[in-house]
Write a protein that holds these residues in place. Structure first.
Motif, short mmCIF file in Angstrom:
data_model
loop_
_atom_site.label_atom_id
_atom_site.label_comp_id
_atom_site.label_asym_id
_atom_site.label_seq_id
_atom_site.Cartn_x
_atom_site.Cartn_y
_atom_site.Cartn_z
N PRO A 17 28.57 35.19 32.95
CA PRO A 17 30.00 35.53 33.09
C PRO A 17 30.84 35.03 31.93
O PRO A 17 31.72 35.77 31.44
CB PRO A 17 30.39 34.85 34.41
CG PRO A 17 29.14 34.83 35.21
CD PRO A 17 28.06 34.57 34.20
N PHE A 18 30.60 33.81 31.47
CA PHE A 18 31.38 33.32 30.33
C PHE A 18 31.07 34.11 29.07
O PHE A 18 31.98 34.50 28.32
CB PHE A 18 31.11 31.83 30.11
CG PHE A 18 31.79 31.28 28.89
CD1 PHE A 18 33.16 31.10 28.86
CD2 PHE A 18 31.06 30.98 27.74
CE1 PHE A 18 33.80 30.62 27.72
CE2 PHE A 18 31.68 30.50 26.60
CZ PHE A 18 33.06 30.32 26.59
N LEU A 19 29.80 34.35 28.81
CA LEU A 19 29.43 35.09 27.60
C LEU A 19 29.95 36.53 27.64
O LEU A 19 30.31 37.10 26.61
CB LEU A 19 27.90 35.09 27.44
CG LEU A 19 27.28 33.73 27.09
CD1 LEU A 19 25.77 33.80 27.18
CD2 LEU A 19 27.72 33.26 25.71
N LEU A 20 29.98 37.12 28.82
CA LEU A 20 30.56 38.47 28.94
C LEU A 20 32.04 38.46 28.57
O LEU A 20 32.54 39.41 27.95
CB LEU A 20 30.37 39.00 30.36
CG LEU A 20 28.98 39.53 30.71
CD1 LEU A 20 28.90 39.87 32.19
CD2 LEU A 20 28.63 40.75 29.86
N CYS A 21 32.74 37.39 28.94
CA CYS A 21 34.16 37.29 28.56
C CYS A 21 34.30 37.12 27.05
O CYS A 21 35.21 37.70 26.43
CB CYS A 21 34.81 36.11 29.30
SG CYS A 21 35.01 36.39 31.07
N VAL A 22 33.43 36.33 26.45
CA VAL A 22 33.43 36.18 24.99
C VAL A 22 33.17 37.52 24.33
O VAL A 22 33.86 37.92 23.38
CB VAL A 22 32.36 35.14 24.56
CG1 VAL A 22 32.20 35.14 23.03
CG2 VAL A 22 32.74 33.75 25.06
N TRP A 23 32.17 38.23 24.82
CA TRP A 23 31.84 39.56 24.29
C TRP A 23 33.02 40.51 24.45
O TRP A 23 33.34 41.29 23.55
CB TRP A 23 30.61 40.08 25.02
CG TRP A 23 30.16 41.44 24.61
CD1 TRP A 23 29.29 41.76 23.62
CD2 TRP A 23 30.56 42.69 25.20
NE1 TRP A 23 29.12 43.13 23.54
CE2 TRP A 23 29.89 43.72 24.51
CE3 TRP A 23 31.42 43.02 26.24
CZ2 TRP A 23 30.05 45.05 24.83
CZ3 TRP A 23 31.58 44.36 26.56
CH2 TRP A 23 30.90 45.36 25.87
N LEU A 24 33.67 40.46 25.60
CA LEU A 24 34.80 41.36 25.87
C LEU A 24 35.94 41.13 24.88
O LEU A 24 36.53 42.09 24.36
CB LEU A 24 35.29 41.15 27.30
CG LEU A 24 36.45 42.02 27.78
CD1 LEU A 24 36.02 43.48 27.85
CD2 LEU A 24 36.96 41.55 29.13
N LEU A 25 36.26 39.87 24.63
CA LEU A 25 37.34 39.57 23.69
C LEU A 25 37.00 40.02 22.28
O LEU A 25 37.90 40.40 21.51
CB LEU A 25 37.64 38.07 23.71
CG LEU A 25 38.22 37.52 25.03
CD1 LEU A 25 38.43 36.02 24.94
CD2 LEU A 25 39.53 38.21 25.37
#
Length: 724
Positions: free
Chosen positions: A317-325
């Motif tokens: 979940p955290f890495l997906l947020c990093v990827w999204l940004l």
């Protein structure tokens, strides 16, 4: 030519069908992953055990055992004599005594089953609410399920399994946000009326659970969401006003809980706390390393208090947020949601940082909420934002591919590798920078391993690798379960009877009344109440302020204490000894002499001399006799023989909510020796009936009925309306 065109049409027709099958299969796997998390959480329940980690066994279970006994006997449960020598337990709040679910569970089921179900039921309720909220925004079932999985079983919600009321309140939040969305955007009529009613009832349900700090966090999220949607939808002030109105009506409907709580706050140690109290438990900024290094420190956190300061949201979940940004060019129609989530999560993080973040200082000027401590608990709002961002990224990741020809920088990959680099660097320098706090080697490198696997899976999913999206969901479920359940659930359950029998009991006392030395966890443990011990001290969130010092012999004698629980070691609570207290006060007695408070508290011999509020004049002479014939929670019946005007003194804690009747006639109650309950008895034979009937509870019941009535009237009017 016509044949080729026909073949192309067939292929084109098959593509949506194949995509739908893949989406359905992915959604099924995400749901399986979520069910697996819940089953792992519920294993002790299936084995017939109860959850006893931390506050569950030391606070919540003993209070609910008392609650269940009173419900089974058809007796009032508002006053608990075995805690603090008598305690307004309903007002403390965390029992959630008047919540319909609690009343139903503890009336209908055995204690162990009711307790476990109370803890467990919040998670499917939270999961379903988060799913429907995200489904509204993302219109993709698998992504909504993934976001619900990430939030429901995220670090905060599993670590705080030991705070069941908190999780129950949080479980209402996505449903409230969804109801606000429907109330603002839906057409006038029955559907909007139902949404308004839901907002009011859910607000009342949250308040009835008795943990107002989390209701405050929920209100902040609701206000932020309503403001954002009101502006973006350009809704009328009438619609916004109706939201405020039903929230207020919901507040009134929970009056039976919050009015007693305000009453208890006035008499608690927290009422007189200094301003620094509210900043206790702020999130140290260094705790942000947990996002990529969850096992870096021995206690997982900076600050020792793992369940309060833990903020790991899962590697994926955290890495997906990093990827999204990093992949802003792929946001498309989700851009408003992403920006709103980003700003909300940032504000929540500032709130969790306490005075360092700045926002928490605003609370110091607000009534009631200025008494809340542990600003780090706003982590729950941070993780709500992270789960929403992760669900959005999951949706985008499964549906679109970046144009590698026009975007040669591959921003998403670069951002993920940067996060992995930070995780590796922390594991490498940790033993040098924090040698006294860093975990053992194998555990130390678990964080980078989790992040590396998360990076690899996201990269594969971005390249449409077969099974990568399913692997993301399964890995997330295992990662979050291992992190949260290893702290709060696994090896932290017990057989109820064995757990109760494991508490030490003083020798030869049929109804032991004790105090415990304030050593390590003893003061914060009420477990011994399960075995029938009554405490003059204890542990509660709204601890009652006491005027006597129960570490002294005179105070213990006046409280009727017959034993003191003393551990032989500050680290091994299994090795204990009991110190008897001689010449202790009986349950009820008559006295004839009054003296100043300071003189009385130092008198360890003559219990016939007391201090009173208000000051009294009694007739000198020999004290009469008093005998308690009924002694149940919230009710004392004492038969007295008084040769002269005398004072009846009990060892029950004083509270203004007690009502005294002598031979059926109401008389004033008197505060005796600072902490105890009494009343004046005239000469002769009398029956003194003492009952706990606080005005705050009676008024709260009246207000709750009125608030519920207003909610129903609002629903009826809104259902008939065809315009704002």
């Amino acid at each position: 030519m016509h044949l080729m065109a026909a073949q192309q049409e067939v292929v084109a027709a098959r593509q949506p069908a194949a995509a739908a099958r893949r989406e359905r299969r992915l959604a099924e796997w995400v749901l399986v992953a979520a069910v697996g998390c819940f089953v792992a959480l519920a294993v002790p329940f299936f084995l017939g055990q109860v959850y006893v980690a931390d506050d569950l066994g030391e606070f919540h279970l003993p209070l609910r055992a008392f609650y269940a006994r009173q419900l089974a006997a058809g007796q009032p449960f508002d006053w608990m004599p075995s805690l603090y020598g008598g305690f307004y337990v309903t007002a403390e709040g965390q029992l959630g005594a008047y919540h319909p679910l609690h009343l139903a569970l503890y009336r209908a089921l055995p204690l162990g089953a009711a307790f476990d179900l109370e803890l467990l039921i919040s998670y499917p309720f939270l999961f379903a609410g988060m799913y429907f909220l995200l489904q509204h925004w993302l219109s993709r079932r698998s992504a909504a399920l993934f976001g619900a999985l990430a939030f429901t079983f995220g670090g905060f919600n599993l670590l705080h399994f030991v705070h069941p009321n908190a999780i129950a309140i949080v479980a209402h939040l996505p449903w409230l946000l969804l109801a606000i969305e429907l109330a603002l955007s839906g057409p006038a009529g029955p559907r909007r009326a139902t949404a308004l009613l839901a907002i009011g009832l859910l607000t009342a349900s949250q308040l009835l659970l008795g943990y107002p700090q989390y209701v405050w966090f929920s209100l902040l999220a609701e206000a932020a969401y309503a403001a954002w949607r009101a502006v973006s939808l350009r809704v009328s002030l009438v619609r916004v006003g109706s939201l405020v109105l039903v929230v207020l009506f919901g507040l009134l409907a929970a009056g039976v809980q919050w009015l007693p709580t305000l009453d208890a706050l006035r008499d608690s140690t927290r009422h007189a706390a200094d301003p620094g109290f509210a900043n206790t438990g702020a999130l140290h900024p260094l705790n942000l390393v947990q996002l990529v290094a969850p096992y870096l420190f021995r206690t997982r956190v900076v600050g020792q208090n793992t369940h309060e300061l833990g903020m790991y949201a899962g590697a994926v979940p955290f890495l997906l947020c990093v990827w999204l940004l990093a992949e802003r060019q792929r946001w498309g129609r989700f851009a408003p949601l992403v920006w709103a989530t980003l700003f909300f999560g940032g504000a929540a993080l500032l709130l969790a940082l306490g005075e360092v973040g700045g926002l928490y200082r605003v609370q110091q000027f607000l009534p009631v909420v200025s008494r809340f401590r542990f600003p780090c608990r706003a982590i729950v709002l941070v993780q709500l934002a992270l789960a929403t961002g992760a669900a959005t990224a999951f949706c985008i990741l499964g549906r679109s591919q970046p144009n590698r020809e026009t975007d040669s920088r591959w921003r998403g990959d670069r951002a993920l590798l940067a996060a992995l680099g930070v995780s590796i660097a922390l594991a490498a320098i940790g033993p040098w920078v924090w040698p006294d706090y860093v975990a053992a080697g194998a555990l130390l490198w678990t964080g980078p391993a989790l992040v590396a696997l998360g990076v690899a899976l996201i990269a594969l999913a971005d390249r449409q690798a077969r099974g990568a999206m399913i692997a993301l969901a399964l890995f997330t479920a295992v990662d979050l379960s291992a992190y949260g359940l290893s702290y709060a659930v696994w090896r932290r359950s017990a057989d109820l009877q064995q757990f109760a029998a494991g508490t030490p009991m003083p020798p030869g006392e049929p109804r032991p009344r004790i105090v415990a030395e304030e050593v390590d966890r003893l003061r914060t443990g009420n477990r011994m109440l399960l075995a029938g011990v009554a405490r003059v001290d204890g542990y509660a969130g709204l601890e009652a302020a006491k005027r006597l010092d129960y570490s002294t012999l005179p105070a213990r004698q006046r409280a009727g204490v017959n034993h003191v629980f003393v551990p032989e070691s500050r680290t091994a609570n299994t090795s204990v000894r009991w110190e008897p207290v001689a010449a202790t006060a009986p349950r009820a007695r008559l006295v004839t002499r009054v003296a100043p408070f300071q003189q009385v508290v130092n008198n360890a011999v003559d219990l016939g001399v007391v201090a009173t509020e208000p000051s009294l004049t009694l007739a000198a002479g020999e004290a009469g006799t008093a005998r308690a014939t009924i002694d149940v929670p919230g009710h004392l019946l004492v038969k007295c023989h008084a040769p002269s005007r005398q004072l009846l003194v009990t060892t029950e804690s004083y509270h203004r909510g007690w009502v005294a009747r002598i031979d059926g006639r109401i008389v004033p109650v008197v505060r005796v020796d600072g902490d105890f309950l009494g009343c004046v008895v005239e000469p002769g034979e009398h029956v003194v009936d003492l009952q706990f009937r606080p005005r705050s509870l009676l008024l709260g019941q009246f207000v709750s009925v009125g608030g519920l009535g207003l909610l129903l009237c609002t629903f009826a009017l809104a259902a008939r309306s065809r315009r704002d």
